[in-house]
Design an enzyme around this catalytic site. Sequence first.
Site, PDB file in Angstrom:
ATOM      1  N   HIS A 147     -17.522  27.281  12.811  1.00 27.50           N
ATOM      2  CA  HIS A 147     -18.134  27.473  14.091  1.00 27.50           C
ATOM      3  C   HIS A 147     -18.793  26.137  14.523  1.00 27.50           C
ATOM      4  O   HIS A 147     -19.256  25.619  13.991  1.00 27.50           O
ATOM      5  CB  HIS A 147     -19.152  28.640  14.026  1.00 27.50           C
ATOM      6  CG  HIS A 147     -20.013  28.407  13.207  1.00 27.50           C
ATOM      7  ND1 HIS A 147     -19.933  28.729  11.765  1.00 27.50           N
ATOM      8  CD2 HIS A 147     -21.481  27.939  13.249  1.00 27.50           C
ATOM      9  CE1 HIS A 147     -21.193  28.518  11.306  1.00 27.50           C
ATOM     10  NE2 HIS A 147     -22.107  28.168  11.785  1.00 27.50           N
ATOM     11  N   HIS A 172     -21.610  24.908  17.254  1.00 31.58           N
ATOM     12  CA  HIS A 172     -22.531  25.251  18.107  1.00 31.58           C
ATOM     13  C   HIS A 172     -22.493  24.513  19.486  1.00 31.58           C
ATOM     14  O   HIS A 172     -22.489  23.486  19.517  1.00 31.58           O
ATOM     15  CB  HIS A 172     -23.635  24.938  17.587  1.00 31.58           C
ATOM     16  CG  HIS A 172     -24.393  25.836  16.273  1.00 31.58           C
ATOM     17  ND1 HIS A 172     -24.931  27.001  16.303  1.00 31.58           N
ATOM     18  CD2 HIS A 172     -24.010  25.757  14.998  1.00 31.58           C
ATOM     19  CE1 HIS A 172     -25.181  27.483  15.110  1.00 31.58           C
ATOM     20  NE2 HIS A 172     -24.508  26.631  14.338  1.00 31.58           N
TER      21      HIS A 172
HETATM   22  P1  5GP Z   1     -24.983  27.952  10.666  1.00 31.97           P
HETATM   23  O1  5GP Z   1     -26.128  27.947  10.316  1.00 31.97           O
HETATM   24  O2  5GP Z   1     -23.983  28.441   9.852  1.00 31.97           O
HETATM   25  O3  5GP Z   1     -24.241  26.722  11.343  1.00 31.97           O
HETATM   26  O4  5GP Z   1     -25.060  28.917  12.265  1.00 31.97           O
HETATM   27  C1  5GP Z   1     -24.680  30.439  12.118  1.00 31.97           C
HETATM   28  C2  5GP Z   1     -25.080  30.804  13.362  1.00 31.97           C
HETATM   29  O5  5GP Z   1     -24.278  32.128  13.261  1.00 31.97           O
HETATM   30  C3  5GP Z   1     -26.316  30.990  13.538  1.00 31.97           C
HETATM   31  O6  5GP Z   1     -26.973  30.250  14.934  1.00 31.97           O
HETATM   32  C4  5GP Z   1     -26.751  32.439  13.574  1.00 31.97           C
HETATM   33  O7  5GP Z   1     -27.653  32.803  14.504  1.00 31.97           O
HETATM   34  C5  5GP Z   1     -25.340  32.872  14.249  1.00 31.97           C
HETATM   35  N1  5GP Z   1     -24.994  34.118  13.798  1.00 31.97           N
HETATM   36  C6  5GP Z   1     -25.216  35.133  12.263  1.00 31.97           C
HETATM   37  N2  5GP Z   1     -24.632  36.200  12.519  1.00 31.97           N
HETATM   38  C7  5GP Z   1     -24.109  36.559  13.884  1.00 31.97           C
HETATM   39  C8  5GP Z   1     -23.675  37.432  14.525  1.00 31.97           C
HETATM   40  O8  5GP Z   1     -23.321  38.549  13.804  1.00 31.97           O
HETATM   41  N3  5GP Z   1     -23.226  37.486  15.643  1.00 31.97           N
HETATM   42  C9  5GP Z   1     -23.592  36.100  16.477  1.00 31.97           C
HETATM   43  N4  5GP Z   1     -23.164  36.112  17.695  1.00 31.97           N
HETATM   44  N5  5GP Z   1     -23.931  35.310  15.880  1.00 31.97           N
HETATM   45  C10 5GP Z   1     -24.486  35.379  14.567  1.00 31.97           C
END
Ligand code: 5GP
Length: 142
Positions: A102, A104
Amino acid sequence: MSGSEDCIFCKIVRGEIPASVVFEDDVCMAFMDIFPVKTGHCLLIPKKHYTNMLDVDPDVVAHLAKRLSELTRKVNNAMKPDGVLNVVANGPGAGQEVPHLHIHVIPRNHDDEFRFQFPKGYRDKMAEREELDRVAGLIREA
Ligand code: 5GP
Ligand code: ZN
């Protein structure tokens, strides 16, 4: 496709859990982050399960890149921030929590509390050219 059964983002793609979708096509989907760092914080994902940039198909990245510029412009137009941050964490060591690639897209302002912080004093001394050449070589040959 390992882990896709239980993967939270694969569940969003399959419509098994709700998401606030900005746009989608055959290859990717953009939706709002459920814990936004700032209003307008979105995520862009491939619909197919890849863990991160280390296993993703380069053609999928090419498609994501096109749509990323579009999403970044849309966030910029809608939120009118001072700038927009694009971030990808590859692996837990880089801060990746959800193991589905993903990107951001985060609106930023000069005075916001969110910081993308480099270590203190990192600009005190510029790197030696020899050292940069050595590391460039390591990466080139890897
Ligand atoms: P990472 O830390 O892996 O780069 O970011 C994961 C992101 O996914 C976080 O910003 C978190 O808020 C988001 N996230 C986690 N679970 C969900 C979800 O169920 N739905 C959505 N829309 N975002 C999520
Ligand atoms: Zn997944």
